[in-house]
Design a protein around this motif. Structure first.
Motif, PDB file in Angstrom:
ATOM      1  N   CYS A  35      -7.192   7.915  -9.860  1.00  0.00           N
ATOM      2  CA  CYS A  35      -7.062   7.185  -8.606  1.00  0.00           C
ATOM      3  C   CYS A  35      -8.372   7.355  -7.839  1.00  0.00           C
ATOM      4  CB  CYS A  35      -5.864   7.682  -7.789  1.00  0.00           C
ATOM      5  SG  CYS A  35      -6.075   9.310  -7.031  1.00  0.00           S
ATOM      6  N   THR A  36      -8.457   6.777  -6.656  1.00  0.00           N
ATOM      7  CA  THR A  36      -9.671   6.888  -5.856  1.00  0.00           C
ATOM      8  C   THR A  36      -9.601   8.116  -4.945  1.00  0.00           C
ATOM      9  OG1 THR A  36      -8.785   5.551  -4.044  1.00  0.00           O
ATOM     10  CG2 THR A  36      -9.950   4.383  -5.816  1.00  0.00           C
ATOM     11  N   GLN A  38     -10.114   8.073  -1.862  1.00  0.00           N
ATOM     12  CA  GLN A  38      -9.418   7.666  -0.632  1.00  0.00           C
ATOM     13  C   GLN A  38      -7.908   7.852  -0.774  1.00  0.00           C
ATOM     14  OE1 GLN A  38     -11.958   5.865  -1.985  1.00  0.00           O
ATOM     15  NE2 GLN A  38     -13.404   6.501  -0.382  1.00  0.00           N
ATOM     16  N   THR A  39      -7.393   7.622  -1.963  1.00  0.00           N
ATOM     17  CA  THR A  39      -5.962   7.823  -2.192  1.00  0.00           C
ATOM     18  C   THR A  39      -5.615   9.304  -2.103  1.00  0.00           C
ATOM     19  OG1 THR A  39      -5.791   5.837  -3.537  1.00  0.00           O
ATOM     20  CG2 THR A  39      -4.088   7.488  -3.847  1.00  0.00           C
ATOM     21  N   TYR A  48       0.474   8.596   2.502  1.00  0.00           N
ATOM     22  CA  TYR A  48       0.698   7.679   1.389  1.00  0.00           C
ATOM     23  C   TYR A  48       1.791   8.215   0.470  1.00  0.00           C
ATOM     24  CZ  TYR A  48      -0.219   5.065  -2.892  1.00  0.00           C
ATOM     25  OH  TYR A  48      -0.094   4.285  -4.007  1.00  0.00           O
TER      26      TYR A  48
ATOM     27  N   SER B   2     -14.759   3.282   0.703  1.00  0.00           N
ATOM     28  CA  SER B   2     -14.217   2.829  -0.582  1.00  0.00           C
ATOM     29  C   SER B   2     -14.806   1.483  -0.958  1.00  0.00           C
ATOM     30  CB  SER B   2     -12.692   2.726  -0.491  1.00  0.00           C
ATOM     31  OG  SER B   2     -12.325   1.652   0.351  1.00  0.00           O
ATOM     32  N   LEU B  73     -12.402   2.850  -9.208  1.00  0.00           N
ATOM     33  CA  LEU B  73     -12.832   2.154  -8.007  1.00  0.00           C
ATOM     34  C   LEU B  73     -11.686   1.450  -7.291  1.00  0.00           C
ATOM     35  CD1 LEU B  73     -16.147   0.644  -9.381  1.00  0.00           C
ATOM     36  CD2 LEU B  73     -15.861   2.661  -7.939  1.00  0.00           C
ATOM     37  N   VAL B  74     -10.716   0.984  -8.064  1.00  0.00           N
ATOM     38  CA  VAL B  74      -9.555   0.300  -7.489  1.00  0.00           C
ATOM     39  C   VAL B  74      -8.321   0.895  -8.146  1.00  0.00           C
ATOM     40  CG1 VAL B  74      -8.379  -1.904  -7.232  1.00  0.00           C
ATOM     41  CG2 VAL B  74     -10.866  -1.815  -7.118  1.00  0.00           C
ATOM     42  N   ASP B  75      -7.413   1.431  -7.326  1.00  0.00           N
ATOM     43  CA  ASP B  75      -6.238   2.080  -7.904  1.00  0.00           C
ATOM     44  C   ASP B  75      -4.949   1.465  -7.354  1.00  0.00           C
ATOM     45  OD1 ASP B  75      -6.219   5.132  -5.841  1.00  0.00           O
ATOM     46  OD2 ASP B  75      -6.125   3.008  -5.332  1.00  0.00           O
ATOM     47  N   GLU B  76      -3.829   2.158  -7.570  1.00  0.00           N
ATOM     48  CA  GLU B  76      -2.527   1.611  -7.186  1.00  0.00           C
ATOM     49  C   GLU B  76      -2.437   1.364  -5.690  1.00  0.00           C
ATOM     50  OE1 GLU B  76       0.014   4.931  -8.534  1.00  0.00           O
ATOM     51  OE2 GLU B  76       0.218   5.450  -6.413  1.00  0.00           O
ATOM     52  N   ARG B  77      -3.044   2.229  -4.913  1.00  0.00           N
ATOM     53  CA  ARG B  77      -2.985   2.063  -3.457  1.00  0.00           C
ATOM     54  C   ARG B  77      -3.754   0.820  -3.043  1.00  0.00           C
ATOM     55  NH1 ARG B  77      -6.225   3.946   0.761  1.00  0.00           N
ATOM     56  NH2 ARG B  77      -5.132   3.916   2.759  1.00  0.00           N
ATOM     57  N   ASP B  78      -4.916   0.596  -3.659  1.00  0.00           N
ATOM     58  CA  ASP B  78      -5.703  -0.606  -3.360  1.00  0.00           C
ATOM     59  C   ASP B  78      -4.928  -1.864  -3.740  1.00  0.00           C
ATOM     60  OD1 ASP B  78      -8.487   1.277  -4.454  1.00  0.00           O
ATOM     61  OD2 ASP B  78      -8.132   0.625  -2.400  1.00  0.00           O
ATOM     62  N   ARG B  80      -1.680  -2.208  -3.831  1.00  0.00           N
ATOM     63  CA  ARG B  80      -0.618  -2.393  -2.829  1.00  0.00           C
ATOM     64  C   ARG B  80      -1.175  -3.009  -1.559  1.00  0.00           C
ATOM     65  NH1 ARG B  80       3.122   2.923  -1.961  1.00  0.00           N
ATOM     66  NH2 ARG B  80       3.407   3.417  -4.145  1.00  0.00           N
TER      67      ARG B  80
END
Lengths: 76, 150
Positions: A35-36, A38-39, A48, B2, B73-78, B80
């Motif tokens: 994941c990033t 930020q997450t 989150y 990000s 760079l882009v995950d599940e949160r992004d 969503r």
């Protein structure tokens, strides 16, 4: 329980576990659980709710059961 | 910052400039009533759209290549965040189109004729609005945590 929503009853110990595992950085944890950063930051700030898959990957990285990473407080 | 936020800011900058250029072309030099017959202004307006469509993803790609270093760079949160933001964008576009259409109806009601140039402006203005609203909603959703589940 009062006025608290169900989501607000979920806490995690990711930050503490990171420090206990060789002072792992947020980026290192993010890379290992795919994941990033930020997450990871959002998770540690209890902002989150992760998917189940991400939650299990985090627990697996720390080598502990998922219940030791995420804590759900039963409503009264 | 990000990659999602970086891309949104880049999109807002490029499409802001392109949108300003297009609307200056459409509303300037004779106004909407002469826009439909002016081929040069048509091409200029289309040029601004083309610049936005081509330049924005190109610069975003360059930024992505520079910042990857193998990290996610882009995950599940992004995903969503983007899903929620796109839903809000579609609703906003619908309301915007509704507002403009009703506004035109009210303004030209007495004459009974709407300058055809407005059709061009609506057609080109819609993708411009989408490319401005979408990154704006993504940024808002990200910063305010509307897709975080809390």
């Amino acid at each position: 329980m009062g006025d608290r929503k169900p989501q607000e009853l979920l806490r995690n110990h990711i930050r503490r576990l990171r420090f206990e595992h060789g002072e792992m950085t947020q980026q290192e944890l993010a890379d290992r659980v795919r994941c990033t950063r930020q997450t990871v930051i959002a998770l540690e700030q209890d902002r989150y709710l992760p998917t189940l898959a991400l939650a299990f990957r985090i627990a697996r990285v720390f080598g502990v059961p998922i219940e030791q990473v995420f804590e759900y407080e039963e409503p009264d | 910052m990000s990659l999602t936020r970086t891309n949104c800011i880049l999109s807002l900058i490029f499409w802001g400039v392109c949108g300003a250029g297009f609307f200056a072309t459409a509303f300037g030099a004779g106004g909407v009533s002469t826009f439909a017959e002016d081929r040069v202004r048509h091409l200029a307006g289309a040029g601004f759209i083309a610049v936005g469509l081509l330049l924005t993803p190109l610069v975003q790609r360059l930024v992505r290549n520079r910042s990857s270093h193998g990290a996610v760079l882009v995950d599940e949160r992004d995903e969503r965040i983007q899903a929620k933001a796109m839903a809000a964008t579609l609703i906003a576009i619908a309301f915007l189109f509704y507002g403009v259409a009703l506004g035109l109806y009210e303004y030209y009601h007495d004459t009974g004729l709407i300058p055809i140039g407005w059709m061009w402006i609506l057609a080109y203005g819609t993708p411009i609005a989408m490319n401005l609203l979408a990154p704006a909603f993504v940024l808002l959703t990200d910063i305010r945590g509307w897709a975080d589940g809390r």
